[in-house]
Design a protein around this motif. Structure first.
Motif, short mmCIF file in Angstrom:
data_model
loop_
_atom_site.label_atom_id
_atom_site.label_comp_id
_atom_site.label_asym_id
_atom_site.label_seq_id
_atom_site.Cartn_x
_atom_site.Cartn_y
_atom_site.Cartn_z
N THR A 395 0.84 -1.21 0.00
CA THR A 395 0.00 0.00 0.00
C THR A 395 0.87 1.25 0.00
O THR A 395 1.82 1.35 0.77
CB THR A 395 -0.92 0.02 1.23
OG1 THR A 395 -1.75 -1.15 1.22
CG2 THR A 395 -1.81 1.25 1.22
N THR A 396 0.53 2.19 -0.88
CA THR A 396 1.19 3.50 -0.90
C THR A 396 0.13 4.58 -0.98
O THR A 396 -1.04 4.31 -1.26
CB THR A 396 2.16 3.64 -2.08
OG1 THR A 396 1.41 3.63 -3.30
CG2 THR A 396 3.18 2.51 -2.10
N SER A 397 0.55 5.80 -0.79
CA SER A 397 -0.38 6.92 -0.76
C SER A 397 -0.37 7.71 -2.07
O SER A 397 0.59 7.65 -2.84
CB SER A 397 -0.04 7.87 0.39
OG SER A 397 1.27 8.37 0.23
N GLY A 452 -6.61 1.17 -7.45
CA GLY A 452 -7.00 2.32 -6.64
C GLY A 452 -6.95 3.62 -7.40
O GLY A 452 -6.83 4.69 -6.80
N PHE A 459 -5.25 6.00 -1.57
CA PHE A 459 -4.25 4.95 -1.39
C PHE A 459 -4.26 4.02 -2.61
O PHE A 459 -5.30 3.84 -3.26
CB PHE A 459 -4.51 4.16 -0.11
CG PHE A 459 -4.36 4.97 1.15
CD1 PHE A 459 -3.11 5.18 1.71
CD2 PHE A 459 -5.47 5.55 1.74
CE1 PHE A 459 -2.97 5.93 2.85
CE2 PHE A 459 -5.34 6.31 2.88
CZ PHE A 459 -4.08 6.50 3.44
N LYS A 461 -2.97 0.10 -4.18
CA LYS A 461 -2.59 -1.26 -3.87
C LYS A 461 -1.73 -1.80 -5.01
O LYS A 461 -2.17 -1.88 -6.15
CB LYS A 461 -3.83 -2.14 -3.70
CG LYS A 461 -4.77 -1.67 -2.59
CD LYS A 461 -4.13 -1.82 -1.21
CE LYS A 461 -5.13 -1.44 -0.11
NZ LYS A 461 -4.51 -1.53 1.24
#
Length: 851
Positions: A395-397, A452, A459, A461
């Motif tokens: 997960t990243t923003s 996403g 966020f 995926k």
């Protein structure tokens, strides 16, 4: 600044700086880079000035952000002592106490230097594709590259064992993938041979432009080479039993490209848990093969397990040189010796399931291992998908971009912190039907899925869905399937069990001709309305072409069965754009025979058209410009040092820019708009920077999302680029609705130039002559690298008229004529008071008659 620093500086120079600067004996890949042994340094030759140059960059040289302060002083020590003092002593700066007293004071020496080798720390999985030379570290030949002048002469590589389309497989168990193993074999799918097997620590030496960024080289095996087979067919022609190689013979006597399909055909690679199974055919026989090893008393025996279907032909396979120890277990095949090689023969109409054992002549446990080993297993069970290799979801923003500029740039943060130390050097992007998911390829061979993308999400995926491919530089989703353009083939990814990961790397097309040269990238991947695929193949750098595909635009049929060169004469064409009318846009880079960067408009059906690089394959005898197609735009290095791919804006959300043409800059990490026109059958135009588009990486590829209509860009820093803050990145670019402070059309007439803006112009500023400046110059096209500006002239603007739409200005330019480069710099205001400032750099081939 001592002997230790000098030694460390030599390593840094020879792994980084030498690429562009070269040495007195071998010219660097960027001839404009300083030659320390004969030139004065423009930014100062004292140590502190040199330190500032390394830290901040200068001219075309980007800041060297990865070096610590100690490393910067080490490398400048090496440059001073090795090159300036020895070859250019009049420029050698002598350090004195007085000089030292003028330097700014400091209290820290910076962090300790650590050798950073991310290319060797990555977990590529248990197979890795590249052109690899098989050598024994102790007895192998020394590297040899022809010295200058350019074009460099062909080396005599007739005795070198290159696996041009090599797939290296790790045979021992353990974590870390192929790079952390100690036993390997390599399968060359050009000729369906096992090129050899080796053991040791280190795998390969990582010398490659897209690995450790070394130019003019290729990777070599590291360790003990136990056995090898020569470059050539691994299987005899099923029709006559001959191993005679029928492939294309290059000027240097080497053979390149795949075997004829009726002889042998590579189908692809199954990756089932720890099993890697090759699928191919010889004649009408279908074959599955797995590479492996047996280990006893510290000695390695390499194995090949083969399942071969019956055929009416007699099949023969070259196993190893006769002095090699070879054993066999199973049914349907026998061993013999022929012309100095151990040969495996399968009789007509025989189904064969066999396991071969191969070891060097010194091996003392071969017979014991063969007796104790289990027989060949059926490999069919590994062809339906297994447990996922990369199940992790990362997960990243999303970092939203500012809305106060023309374009908002959202940072779609890649998972730089990942379990496999992947660098995330993105080289292609496309979308999965449904709108929320994109797929990306990286130059290190990975395929990633990112979900996403729907508006409102904060966020993302990420999941790694494939790995081990050979320099992917393009990706395309067709009917829900992912196609990846690699240097050795176009791969179609198959998820056989629905777990989201690739189980079968299907070779959709492998007509690619691959040599050892570092520069022959396969760039981009596009499809036309009929389903045909297109990519560009670069030529060799500083060398004449060796194979027919060098410097070409290539069409692959919808079924993948046929490849065809449709245009030639390119040097380094970083991507392909298909126009609405079926023609193409192909960029090219400044270099030998290219006085500046080019944007080429390639007409459909242009098989006989030549685009300028005399060192591409089969150039015309005429070296003048008359024999080449003119570029739509010559792009001066000031405006872009390395254009990549072009893209048509296809988004109602982009307002007046919808339908425009964009050019992505790998060299400077920005977006330009291309103002183009077709005049008297000739495409021409100019480029202009879109304000506020500056990225952390060079920009490689872009696609407009079919649902949200925003632009998605991916980029990387692998070759020379001024945007190298990150190894790779992903961006979403949104039009904010703010005023467009630039022209969106440009036209040339025999009286001057017409610029159409997207905003209504303030009449006073628009008609003020002093608000415009026009300059022109030409280039000289030659075998030199690039060109200086010639005939630089400031042109007089004698009159400016504002048309009735209040958005279009006509500039009357004295003495206007066709020219390689024209810049129009403007400083205007809109009726709303918005400042409109910028510079268009264009090329004029022809002028329309004015009314």
């Amino acid at each position: 600044m001592d002997g230790e620093g000098y030694s460390d500086g030599a390593k840094i120079y020879n792994s980084n700086c030498i690429n562009c600067h070269g040495t007195p004996d071998l010219e660097g890949s960027l001839p404009t880079a300083s030659k320390f042994w004969q030139q004065s340094l423009k930014s100062g030759s004292d140590p502190y000035s040199m330190y500032q140059t390394i830290s901040k960059g200068f001219g075309a040289m980007p800041p060297q952000l990865s070096l610590t302060p100690k490393q910067k002083y080490n490398v400048l020590t090496y440059i001073r002592e090795q090159y300036i003092r020895k070859g250019n002593p009049e420029d050698y700066f002598t350090i004195t106490p007085g000089y030292l007293s003028t330097l700014p004071a400091g209290s820290l020496t910076g962090p300790d230097s650590e050798e950073n080798q991310p290319w060797s720390e990555q977990d590529y999985g248990n197979f890795f594709s590249n052109t690899i030379e098989l050598v024994d570290s102790e007895t192998g030949p020394e590297r040899y590259h022809s010295p200058g002048p350019v074009p460099y002469a062909d080396e005599d590589y007739s005795k070198n064992n290159f696996a041009y389309k090599g797939i290296a497989v790790r045979l021992d168990e353990g974590e870390g993938g192929v790079a952390k193993g100690n036993s390997w074999m390599i399968f060359d799918h050009d000729v369906l041979r096992v090129a050899g097997g080796w053991t040791g620590e280190g795998f390969i030496d990582w010398n490659a432009i897209l690995l450790n960024e070394q130019h003019e080289t290729y990777p070599r095996t590291v360790g003990k080479l136990h056995f090898e087979t020569p470059v050539g067919p691994g299987w005899a022609n099923p029709k006559n039993g001959s191993f005679e190689d029928p492939r294309y013979t290059a000027r240097d006597g080497r053979k390149f490209g795949p075997l004829p399909r009726e002889w042998a055909d590579y189908n692809g690679l199954y990756h089932h848990e720890e099993h890697i199974v090759f699928s191919y055919s010889v004649g009408k026989a279908n074959i599955l093969e797995e590479l492996g090893r047996e280990h006893k008393n510290g000695q390695t025996i390499f194995t090949r397990t083969l399942n071969i279907s019956p055929t009416s032909d007699i099949l023969k396979m070259r196993v190893a040189p006769a002095q090699t120890k070879v054993g066999i277990k199973g049914k349907g095949a026998s061993l013999s010796t022929e012309n100095g090689f151990v040969i495996m023969t399968i009789a007509k109409s025989q189904k064969a399931n066999v396991k071969l054992f191969i070891a060097n002549a010194e091996n003392t446990v071969m017979d014991e291992v063969v007796r104790a080993s289990s027989g060949p297993e059926s490999l069919q069970k590994y062809t339906s998908g297994g447990k996922a290799h990369y199940p992790e979801v990362l997960t990243t923003s999303i970092i939203k971009g500012s809305e106060d500029k023309l374009l908002a740039i959202d940072q779609l943060t890649p998972p730089f912190d990942n379990p496999w130390n992947c660098q995330m050097k993105f080289s292609g992007i496309d979308f999965i039907p449904g709108g929320d998911e994109a797929v990306l390829c990286t130059t290190d061979g990975d395929i990633w899925s990112v979900k996403g993308l729907s508006e409102g999400n904060m966020f993302l995926k990420w999941r790694r869905i494939g790995a081990g491919l050979f320099q992917p530089l393009g990706i395309k989703v067709i009917d829900g399937l992912i196609y990846v353009s690699c240097r050795d083939q176009i791969v179609r990814l198959q998820d056989l069990n629905g777990d989201g990961e690739t189980d079968f790397y299907e070779s959709f097309n492998h007509d690619h001709q691959v040599t050892d040269h570092f520069h022959e990238f396969a760039m981009g991947l596009q499809t036309d309305s009929q389903g045909n695929l297109y990519y560009a193949k670069s030529g060799r750098h500083a060398r004449e072409a060796l194979i027919p595909q060098h410097g070409t635009l290539i069409k692959v049929s919808k079924d993948g069965k046929e490849s065809k060169v449709i245009a030639s004469g390119f040097r380094a064409a970083n991507g392909v754009c298909i126009n609405p009318d079926g023609s193409f846009l192909v960029t090219d880079q400044e270099g030998y025979w290219n006085p500046a960067n080019r944007i080429n408009w390639v007409q459909a059906g242009a098989e006989d058209k030549f685009y300028g690089n005399m060192w591409s394959y089969n150039p015309p005898k005429d070296t003048t410009r008359l024999a080449m197609e003119k570029p739509m735009v010559w792009v001066d290095m000031e405006f872009d040092r390395s254009p990549s791919e072009l893209l048509w804006v296809d988004s109602e959300k982009w307002g007046a820019m919808n339908g425009s043409l964009l050019s992505f800059s790998y060299g400077y990490g920005k977006i330009q708009m291309v103002l183009h026109e077709q005049l008297n059958g000739q495409a021409q135009g100019g480029v202009i920077d879109i304000p506020g588009t500056k990225f952390y990486t060079g920009v490689m590829r872009g696609r407009f999302h079919p649902t949200d209509e925003h632009l998605y860009l991916c980029g990387m820093a692998a070759w020379s680029t001024s945007s190298n803050v990150r190894p790779g990145d992903l961006y979403r670019v949104r039009y904010t609705g703010n005023p467009i402070p630039m022209p969106i059309e440009m036209h040339a007439t025999d009286k001057g130039m017409t610029l159409k803006f997207a905003e209504k112009l303030d009449p006073k500023s628009a008609t003020q002559i002093t608000n415009y400046e026009v300059n022109t110059w030409n280039f000289i096209r030659s075998s030199d690298y690039g060109s200086e500006r010639y005939d630089v002239t400031k042109r007089e603007v004698s009159k400016v008229a504002l048309q009735a739409d209040a958005m279009t200005v006509d500039l009357v330019i004295e003495g206007i004529q066709p020219v390689d480069a024209m810049t129009i710099t403007y400083s205007l205001n809109s009726t709303a008071g918005v400042a409109l400032q910028g510079t268009v750099q264009s090329t004029l081939h022809t002028l329309a008659k004015s009314n």
